[in-house]
Motif scaffolding. Structure first.
Motif, PDB file in Angstrom:
ATOM      1  N   LEU A  39      -1.997   8.672  11.483  1.00 20.45           N
ATOM      2  CA  LEU A  39      -3.363   8.723  10.952  1.00 20.45           C
ATOM      3  C   LEU A  39      -3.489   7.982   9.627  1.00 20.45           C
ATOM      4  CD1 LEU A  39      -4.281  12.419  11.809  1.00 20.45           C
ATOM      5  CD2 LEU A  39      -4.915  10.340  13.060  1.00 20.45           C
ATOM      6  N   ASP A  40      -2.417   7.980   8.837  1.00 23.13           N
ATOM      7  CA  ASP A  40      -2.414   7.247   7.562  1.00 23.13           C
ATOM      8  C   ASP A  40      -2.268   5.741   7.765  1.00 23.13           C
ATOM      9  OD1 ASP A  40      -2.612   9.617   6.145  1.00 23.13           O
ATOM     10  OD2 ASP A  40      -0.469   9.714   5.680  1.00 23.13           O
ATOM     11  N   GLY A  41      -1.871   5.339   8.966  1.00 22.30           N
ATOM     12  CA  GLY A  41      -1.678   3.919   9.249  1.00 22.30           C
ATOM     13  C   GLY A  41      -0.314   3.400   8.852  1.00 22.30           C
ATOM     14  N   THR A  42       0.608   4.285   8.509  1.00 21.71           N
ATOM     15  CA  THR A  42       1.949   3.835   8.109  1.00 21.71           C
ATOM     16  C   THR A  42       2.906   3.758   9.286  1.00 21.71           C
ATOM     17  OG1 THR A  42       2.626   6.087   7.514  1.00 21.71           O
ATOM     18  CG2 THR A  42       1.703   4.714   5.758  1.00 21.71           C
ATOM     19  N   GLU A  43       2.496   4.270  10.436  1.00 18.16           N
ATOM     20  CA  GLU A  43       3.302   4.189  11.661  1.00 18.16           C
ATOM     21  C   GLU A  43       2.360   3.971  12.825  1.00 18.16           C
ATOM     22  OE1 GLU A  43       6.207   7.062  14.248  1.00 18.16           O
ATOM     23  OE2 GLU A  43       6.282   7.221  12.084  1.00 18.16           O
ATOM     24  N   PRO A  44       2.659   2.998  13.674  1.00 18.91           N
ATOM     25  CA  PRO A  44       1.751   2.736  14.798  1.00 18.91           C
ATOM     26  C   PRO A  44       1.922   3.759  15.918  1.00 18.91           C
ATOM     27  CG  PRO A  44       3.610   1.239  14.896  1.00 18.91           C
ATOM     28  CD  PRO A  44       3.754   2.038  13.627  1.00 18.91           C
ATOM     29  N   ILE A  94       7.337  22.711  24.592  1.00 16.02           N
ATOM     30  CA  ILE A  94       8.226  23.756  24.109  1.00 16.02           C
ATOM     31  C   ILE A  94       7.680  25.064  24.672  1.00 16.02           C
ATOM     32  CG2 ILE A  94       9.126  24.970  22.091  1.00 16.02           C
ATOM     33  CD1 ILE A  94       8.716  22.351  20.519  1.00 16.02           C
ATOM     34  N   GLY A  95       8.466  25.740  25.473  1.00 15.44           N
ATOM     35  CA  GLY A  95       7.999  26.983  26.080  1.00 15.44           C
ATOM     36  C   GLY A  95       6.806  26.778  26.991  1.00 15.44           C
ATOM     37  N   GLY A  96       6.716  25.599  27.626  1.00 13.92           N
ATOM     38  CA  GLY A  96       5.626  25.314  28.545  1.00 13.92           C
ATOM     39  C   GLY A  96       4.341  24.837  27.889  1.00 13.92           C
ATOM     40  N   ARG A  97       4.346  24.709  26.570  1.00 11.48           N
ATOM     41  CA  ARG A  97       3.143  24.253  25.852  1.00 11.48           C
ATOM     42  C   ARG A  97       3.468  23.016  25.030  1.00 11.48           C
ATOM     43  NH1 ARG A  97      -0.500  29.274  24.481  1.00 11.48           N
ATOM     44  NH2 ARG A  97       0.178  30.597  26.180  1.00 11.48           N
ATOM     45  N   TRP A  98       2.481  22.135  24.931  1.00 17.19           N
ATOM     46  CA  TRP A  98       2.664  20.925  24.139  1.00 17.19           C
ATOM     47  C   TRP A  98       2.686  21.272  22.659  1.00 17.19           C
ATOM     48  CZ3 TRP A  98       4.391  16.581  25.948  1.00 17.19           C
ATOM     49  CH2 TRP A  98       4.131  16.228  27.264  1.00 17.19           C
ATOM     50  N   ARG A  99       3.626  20.675  21.943  1.00 19.74           N
ATOM     51  CA  ARG A  99       3.710  20.777  20.493  1.00 19.74           C
ATOM     52  C   ARG A  99       3.801  19.358  19.944  1.00 19.74           C
ATOM     53  NH1 ARG A  99       1.732  25.073  21.173  1.00 19.74           N
ATOM     54  NH2 ARG A  99       2.827  27.040  21.048  1.00 19.74           N
ATOM     55  N   VAL A 100       3.081  19.136  18.868  1.00 19.09           N
ATOM     56  CA  VAL A 100       2.950  17.799  18.272  1.00 19.09           C
ATOM     57  C   VAL A 100       3.715  17.765  16.962  1.00 19.09           C
ATOM     58  CG1 VAL A 100       1.289  16.110  17.404  1.00 19.09           C
ATOM     59  CG2 VAL A 100       0.672  17.605  19.330  1.00 19.09           C
ATOM     60  N   ASP A 101       4.434  16.684  16.738  1.00 19.93           N
ATOM     61  CA  ASP A 101       5.140  16.472  15.471  1.00 19.93           C
ATOM     62  C   ASP A 101       4.086  16.162  14.403  1.00 19.93           C
ATOM     63  OD1 ASP A 101       6.532  15.417  13.281  1.00 19.93           O
ATOM     64  OD2 ASP A 101       7.957  14.318  14.527  1.00 19.93           O
ATOM     65  N   ALA A 102       3.782  17.161  13.569  1.00 19.62           N
ATOM     66  CA  ALA A 102       2.695  17.036  12.586  1.00 19.62           C
ATOM     67  C   ALA A 102       2.970  15.952  11.557  1.00 19.62           C
ATOM     68  CB  ALA A 102       2.477  18.372  11.887  1.00 19.62           C
ATOM     69  N   ASP A 103       4.220  15.782  11.165  1.00 18.66           N
ATOM     70  CA  ASP A 103       4.545  14.751  10.166  1.00 18.66           C
ATOM     71  C   ASP A 103       4.325  13.361  10.740  1.00 18.66           C
ATOM     72  OD1 ASP A 103       5.274  16.754   8.327  1.00 18.66           O
ATOM     73  OD2 ASP A 103       7.311  16.816   9.144  1.00 18.66           O
ATOM     74  N   ARG A 104       4.745  13.163  11.978  1.00 18.48           N
ATOM     75  CA  ARG A 104       4.552  11.858  12.621  1.00 18.48           C
ATOM     76  C   ARG A 104       3.068  11.584  12.848  1.00 18.48           C
ATOM     77  NH1 ARG A 104       5.821   9.487  17.877  1.00 18.48           N
ATOM     78  NH2 ARG A 104       5.659   7.285  17.438  1.00 18.48           N
ATOM     79  N   LEU A 105       2.331  12.607  13.271  1.00 20.50           N
ATOM     80  CA  LEU A 105       0.886  12.448  13.450  1.00 20.50           C
ATOM     81  C   LEU A 105       0.236  12.006  12.150  1.00 20.50           C
ATOM     82  CD1 LEU A 105      -1.772  12.710  15.004  1.00 20.50           C
ATOM     83  CD2 LEU A 105      -1.768  15.144  14.396  1.00 20.50           C
ATOM     84  N   GLN A 106       0.616  12.605  11.053  1.00 15.93           N
ATOM     85  CA  GLN A 106       0.030  12.236   9.763  1.00 15.93           C
ATOM     86  C   GLN A 106       0.329  10.788   9.420  1.00 15.93           C
ATOM     87  OE1 GLN A 106      -2.176  14.230   7.969  1.00 15.93           O
ATOM     88  NE2 GLN A 106      -2.544  12.200   7.142  1.00 15.93           N
ATOM     89  N   ARG A 107       1.553  10.333   9.698  1.00 13.80           N
ATOM     90  CA  ARG A 107       1.890   8.923   9.438  1.00 13.80           C
ATOM     91  C   ARG A 107       1.039   7.990  10.300  1.00 13.80           C
ATOM     92  NH1 ARG A 107       7.091  11.172   9.580  1.00 13.80           N
ATOM     93  NH2 ARG A 107       7.510  10.232  11.617  1.00 13.80           N
TER      94      ARG A 107
END
Length: 67
Positions: free
Chosen positions: A57-62, A42-55
C-alpha cells in the motif's frame, strides 16, 4: 503475532486487510490469487501478512512480488 521458526508474522483477516486497502473482500482475494505469498490459510481461514500489505500500500513493494 505468530511465530514460525525465528520469523514473526503479523497476520490480519481478509476483511481487515481489504478495509485497510479500501477495496472489497473479493477484490482482495483476487490480489491473493495474483500474489499467493500475500496470504495463507491458517486453520482453514485466510490470514494476510499485515507488514507486507502495508509495504504494498505504501508503494515500496509491488503486488506480485515484482512480477
Amino acid at each position: 503475532m505468530m511465530q514460525r521458526g525465528s520469523t514473526e508474522y503479523n497476520w490480519v483477516t481478509v476483511p481487515a486487510a481489504a478495509q485497510q486497502a479500501q477495496i472489497s473482500d473479493s477484490t482482495f482475494l483476487n490480489w491473493v490469487r495474483r500474489d499467493p505469498t500475500l496470504a495463507r490459510k491458517i486453520g482453514g481461514r485466510w490470514r494476510v501478512d499485515a507488514d507486507r500489505l502495508q509495504r504494498i500500500l505504501d508503494g515500496t513493494e509491488p503486488l506480485g512480488g515484482g512480477q
